[in-house]
Enzyme design. Sequence first.
Site, PDB file in Angstrom:
ATOM      1  CE1 TYR A  42       1.571 -34.874 -42.929  1.00 63.28           C
ATOM      2  CE2 TYR A  42       3.130 -33.153 -43.548  1.00 63.28           C
ATOM      3  CZ  TYR A  42       1.829 -33.609 -43.465  1.00 63.28           C
ATOM      4  OH  TYR A  42       0.806 -32.831 -43.908  1.00 63.28           O
ATOM      5  CG  LEU A  89     -23.449 -18.654 -26.366  1.00 62.67           C
ATOM      6  CD1 LEU A  89     -22.070 -19.119 -25.928  1.00 62.67           C
ATOM      7  CD2 LEU A  89     -24.487 -19.719 -26.071  1.00 62.67           C
ATOM      8  CE  LYS A 124     -18.841 -16.647 -24.969  1.00 64.97           C
ATOM      9  NZ  LYS A 124     -18.030 -15.834 -25.873  1.00 64.97           N
TER      10      LYS A 124
HETATM   11  S1  IVH Z   1     -22.053 -22.142 -28.831  1.00 62.97           S
HETATM   12  C1  IVH Z   1     -25.978 -21.677 -30.001  1.00 62.97           C
HETATM   13  N1  IVH Z   1     -19.810 -22.883 -27.660  1.00 62.97           N
HETATM   14  O1  IVH Z   1     -19.161 -17.416 -28.288  1.00 62.97           O
HETATM   15  C2  IVH Z   1     -24.799 -21.187 -29.331  1.00 62.97           C
HETATM   16  N2  IVH Z   1     -19.921 -20.698 -28.602  1.00 62.97           N
HETATM   17  O2  IVH Z   1     -21.349 -15.529 -27.628  1.00 62.97           O
HETATM   18  C3  IVH Z   1     -23.776 -20.649 -30.241  1.00 62.97           C
HETATM   19  N3  IVH Z   1     -17.868 -19.412 -28.408  1.00 62.97           N
HETATM   20  O3  IVH Z   1     -20.193 -16.638 -31.520  1.00 62.97           O
HETATM   21  C4  IVH Z   1     -22.416 -20.717 -29.782  1.00 62.97           C
HETATM   22  N4  IVH Z   1     -16.686 -20.952 -27.361  1.00 62.97           N
HETATM   23  O4  IVH Z   1     -17.799 -17.504 -31.225  1.00 62.97           O
HETATM   24  C5  IVH Z   1     -20.460 -21.901 -28.314  1.00 62.97           C
HETATM   25  N5  IVH Z   1     -17.881 -23.671 -26.629  1.00 62.97           N
HETATM   26  C6  IVH Z   1     -18.531 -22.693 -27.275  1.00 62.97           C
HETATM   27  C7  IVH Z   1     -17.935 -21.453 -27.586  1.00 62.97           C
HETATM   28  C8  IVH Z   1     -18.666 -20.477 -28.243  1.00 62.97           C
HETATM   29  C9  IVH Z   1     -16.681 -19.723 -27.876  1.00 62.97           C
HETATM   30  C10 IVH Z   1     -18.188 -18.095 -29.019  1.00 62.97           C
HETATM   31  C11 IVH Z   1     -18.718 -18.200 -30.429  1.00 62.97           C
HETATM   32  C12 IVH Z   1     -20.031 -17.465 -30.414  1.00 62.97           C
HETATM   33  C13 IVH Z   1     -19.959 -16.666 -29.165  1.00 62.97           C
HETATM   34  C14 IVH Z   1     -21.342 -16.485 -28.598  1.00 62.97           C
END
Ligand code: IVH
Length: 683
Positions: A42, A89, A124
């Site tokens: 690389y 969320l 999450k």
């Molecule tokens: S979806 C429309 N998916 O959680 C939904 N968020 O509380 C928007 N986050 O600001 C977010 N893992 O920083 C989504 N698999 C995941 C996530 C995730 C972490 C965080 C993200 C967001 C916060 C919302």
Amino acid sequence: MTKKTAITEQVIQQANDLRQQINHHNYCYYVLDQPEVPDAEYDRVFRKLEDLEKKYPELVTPDSPTQRVGAAPLKEFGQVQHSIPMLSLANVFNEDELQGFGKRIASLLDINDPEEISFVAEPKLDGLAISIRYENGIYRQAATRGDGVVGEDVTQNVRTIKSLPLNLIGKNYPAILEVRGEVYMPKKGFYLLNKRQQEAGGKTFANPRNAAAGSLRQLDPTVTVTRPLALFCYGIGDVQGGVLPDSQSAILEQLKSWGLRVCPEVQRVKGVGGCLKYFQSVNARREQLEYEIDGVVYKVDRLVEQEKLGFVSRAPRWAIAHKFPAQEALSIIKGIDVQVGRTGILTPVARLEPVDVGGVTVTNATLHNQDEIERLDVRVGDSVVIYRAGDVIPKVASVVKERRPKRTRLFHMPSHCPECGSDVMRAEGEVAARCSGGLVCPAQRKEAIKHFNSRRAMDLDGVGDKLVDQLVEKGLINDAADQYGLNKQQLAALERMAEKSADNVLQALEKSKSTTLARFIFALGIRDVGEATAQNLAMHYGTLETIMNADEDDLQTVQDIGPIVANHIVRFFSQKHNRDVIQKLMKAGIHWPEIDVVSAPVDSNFLDKTVVITGALASMSRDELKDKLQALGAKVTGSVSKKTDFLIVGADPGSKYEKAQKLGVEVLDEETALTYINHSLRG
Ligand code: IVH
């Protein structure tokens, strides 16, 4: 006068070829976690491109892999308006609340049974939300979430993240594609960064999330590039000039096909039941994941259903975060005691107002040492934040100064050992204060015996910590060897000990007599001689006698042993008391198989190999297999990565097996592994 070198078609083609090769290698390494070529190859290709671009500066494009750290430091971040807002969320914290979520959306969707709904379940991730914009497949801009409507322009910094493709793969991507995801710092990178910061006298970070945030918000991208940031994509924002599939699961697959990194733990599940199963499975593996998560997220899979459900205030109705119980809680310090450990180290321990931290009642937290107490400025009477992660001992994360009462008490390390009254000493350059009493000190005696009995040492599980405390306090034993002289009457007379359990203890003692030299050396509890060093000593010398008689120079020829450890070893064996205990132990009948020093490690199939064991084994315990592998020079670790050489699988192997297959790690079943082992021994 310098002559300008003319760019030919051929040169342009060559640069394109090199870029494509580098992008491909980056993708294999950072996105798939499956490198195809050694690092040196690389580097070679990368340098070739750098040279070419130096010779023909007009060739440089902003999306060239050499341009990850391009621009100069910023004065401040610009602002970016999100054309599609970045949402947050809603949370649930338990099963009831999750059932409520299921019922709510089932009723809104006119579905009778919430178990009929398909969800995508994702970890999450505990990092920062990011929106990344590609135009015609080329990386153009990245912005933080900000208030959801306006964020900060962190284009330069996100460009330095190696798992971000600067060009999308394939052809069928939309003209404008905004990808949403999480920038995070892997646990290992976080640990190394903090270590580096500490050594350089810089600022350390409280957790990976803060470290990721601090790194992303650096005005100077040459700093950000040194920070081990990574990216997982989990959704989309603005999309123009192209169509995307009609479900969350298919969209994630599509993102992957364009070279974007998606968390491998993502799963499609059915109904609230499937969500709960996923939650439990991820929660159980949480410690082993390479990144921190604070829960899981469930998203209704089909986009038509998402659209029907819509939004409430700033969160979608079609998704929910199922959070793990908090790992932090507030408590009050009622007192600070001092505990004396096996090697005589005095550890201050905070006695707390009992508090629930993530489902466990915590009453004590370690304060490590005097320096830590001063760093935190913690006093008796203070309100403190208690932090607990996995099975580690709870610790005091910080003091809530605003809540400090008028009267607090400062802590001072005692000048005499609270257990035996001997002088307490603090060696120069060491943070630890130690009791100088050695084995006169009952606390050190107890701890030494507990260590001797522990699972990775002599594995004397019949004689646990509480029993050792009793035996020492009653004066029935003074050292580890005395345990082998205990009889049934003595044991049966102890508290909470029936005849049957006395028999069990005697049986456990008998069983422990058969061990390995490495375990025995580890069990002796010589300062700084951990499992690996004990293993090295055993393999190097082969017999206990030669180890006991080795001098400091000779000991330093053993792998990983330096002057300090060599000195500890010589000092340990020079003390009459220790020699006496060893003699008593041998007399009691402790024994181990002979080691063939010359041939064993040399002809091993496992020498210097990294091995992971998973699943239920039929012929022995995992610890036994671990011992055998270590004896052959293997490094046995807990999780599969691209550095793993072999995965040994028993029954019902689970996710490690899947990961190994994905990474192309060689998988051995138990029988094959044992054949290799036996072959190595004979070798
Ligand atoms: S979806 C429309 N998916 O959680 C939904 N968020 O509380 C928007 N986050 O600001 C977010 N893992 O920083 C989504 N698999 C995941 C996530 C995730 C972490 C965080 C993200 C967001 C916060 C919302």
